[in-house]
Design a protein around this motif. Sequence first.
Motif, PDB file in Angstrom:
ATOM      1  N   LEU A  35     -67.169  21.332-180.559  1.00 35.82           N
ATOM      2  CA  LEU A  35     -66.815  20.435-181.982  1.00 35.82           C
ATOM      3  C   LEU A  35     -68.021  20.972-183.064  1.00 35.82           C
ATOM      4  O   LEU A  35     -69.166  20.860-182.809  1.00 35.82           O
ATOM      5  CB  LEU A  35     -66.907  19.183-181.706  1.00 35.82           C
ATOM      6  N   ASP A  36     -67.268  21.157-184.052  1.00 35.25           N
ATOM      7  CA  ASP A  36     -67.965  21.648-185.452  1.00 35.25           C
ATOM      8  C   ASP A  36     -68.311  20.251-186.048  1.00 35.25           C
ATOM      9  O   ASP A  36     -67.867  20.026-187.305  1.00 35.25           O
ATOM     10  CB  ASP A  36     -67.163  22.486-186.285  1.00 35.25           C
ATOM     11  N   PHE A  37     -69.468  19.721-185.467  1.00 40.99           N
ATOM     12  CA  PHE A  37     -69.962  18.308-185.934  1.00 40.99           C
ATOM     13  C   PHE A  37     -71.140  17.871-185.629  1.00 40.99           C
ATOM     14  O   PHE A  37     -71.779  18.133-184.221  1.00 40.99           O
ATOM     15  CB  PHE A  37     -68.859  17.246-185.323  1.00 40.99           C
ATOM     16  N   THR A  38     -71.990  17.422-186.446  1.00 38.39           N
ATOM     17  CA  THR A  38     -73.691  17.226-186.135  1.00 38.39           C
ATOM     18  C   THR A  38     -73.701  15.868-186.869  1.00 38.39           C
ATOM     19  O   THR A  38     -73.472  15.941-188.145  1.00 38.39           O
ATOM     20  CB  THR A  38     -74.513  18.349-186.684  1.00 38.39           C
ATOM     21  N   PRO A  39     -74.069  14.702-186.039  1.00 36.02           N
ATOM     22  CA  PRO A  39     -74.253  13.578-187.122  1.00 36.02           C
ATOM     23  C   PRO A  39     -75.289  13.676-187.874  1.00 36.02           C
ATOM     24  O   PRO A  39     -76.316  14.312-187.553  1.00 36.02           O
ATOM     25  CB  PRO A  39     -74.346  12.529-185.821  1.00 36.02           C
ATOM     26  N   GLU A 240     -79.153  14.338-180.209  1.00 31.41           N
ATOM     27  CA  GLU A 240     -78.911  13.605-181.438  1.00 31.41           C
ATOM     28  C   GLU A 240     -80.149  12.511-181.588  1.00 31.41           C
ATOM     29  O   GLU A 240     -80.606  12.383-182.672  1.00 31.41           O
ATOM     30  CB  GLU A 240     -77.595  12.869-181.532  1.00 31.41           C
ATOM     31  N   LEU A 241     -80.491  11.959-180.539  1.00 32.23           N
ATOM     32  CA  LEU A 241     -81.575  10.932-180.618  1.00 32.23           C
ATOM     33  C   LEU A 241     -82.684  11.549-180.980  1.00 32.23           C
ATOM     34  O   LEU A 241     -83.743  10.908-181.451  1.00 32.23           O
ATOM     35  CB  LEU A 241     -81.452  10.205-179.223  1.00 32.23           C
ATOM     36  N   ALA A 242     -83.101  12.519-180.201  1.00 27.16           N
ATOM     37  CA  ALA A 242     -84.273  13.533-180.605  1.00 27.16           C
ATOM     38  C   ALA A 242     -84.650  13.736-181.906  1.00 27.16           C
ATOM     39  O   ALA A 242     -85.574  13.551-182.185  1.00 27.16           O
ATOM     40  CB  ALA A 242     -84.075  14.722-179.944  1.00 27.16           C
TER      41      ALA A 242
END
Length: 370
Positions: A35-39, A240-242
């Motif tokens: 997926l082309d998605f980074t929060p 993501e949490l890192a």
Amino acid sequence: MTHAPPGYVCSEDGTRADVRTAPWGCPLCGGPWDLDFTPDPDAVLEPSAGPNSLWRYGPVLPLPGAFSISLAEGHTPLIPLGERIHAKLDYLMPTLSFKDRGAVMLVELARRLAPQRVVADSSGNAGTSVAAYCARAGLDCEIFVPEGTSEKKTEQMRAHGAVVRVVPGGREAAALAARKEADAPGVFYASHVFNPYFLHGTKTYVYEVWEEMGRRLPEALVVPVGNGTLLLGAALATQELARRGVRPPALIAVQSEAVAPLAEAFAAGADDAAPVEQRPTLAEGIAIPAPPRARQILAAVRASGGTFVTVPDARLREAQRDLARRGFFVEPTAAACWAAVSPTSPTDPLQGRTAVIPLCGAGAKTGLAP
């Protein structure tokens, strides 16, 4: 204004596609999509202020705008299971397995795309989840399952209104039949393997652990691995949490000794896994002889400093009974992680580290292993 959902990207060749028009897999290599998605790591994340479902993690989920599909999935208990081990009771999800995490994302996406029908393939739990959420969304659903699939699971699918197609052969035969059907016009292929929206649902497992442990993670996450949907979701979440300053855990992947292509590849230092023979095992949910995301799974485990462990059926049988005596009745596949790390295990992959294991499927679906 309605925003389009994030698009697909192929990790192998960089091909990109719009989810509204894309085929079910990369048209160049035939592999699964990412997926082309980074929060946004700076987005405010206060899950306790959100709904009592996994949609409480909306700021890190890829579907923008208001959601409408939910069965109050997620937020499952985290219970001590030993001196340094906690168990997360995902068998208490609405359809009695962790697959609800990914299925709700897939079906919410399908609802927005408005297909004529939804198709999926499954050895059991993913199919029951997709069937339930399609029922909730009012979408026609067809599930392809291999012969020998638990009758309790196919009965559950039919109870939710799904058409169940029993395919001669094993898990791969069912997948091939579903993919052939997925090429037809007006069909949404709710693949828990090929569609990355599923992984962004399963990553909420780790976000919940983070929330329940006071915004930290254990030193290790032990995960059963067949197609790797929970492990890859866990890898997404830890990355993501890192970015939010949370120390990432080691990922310890558990496979059945009977069908262990990833463990064999890891031990050999290979970047990909060669297909293995489909042999019978009590852990039917992770008996995948040729995982399409093998390269990603191996890379994620290595990057985390983790390892692979295999467990024989005798250990699975013993672990299922031991968990039941402790008050947890899970299916044999869900006992795989306890078989790998319990005090009676012949090896110690944790080496003194704190850990969380998922109890991912209810024993009511399969009964006690013979």
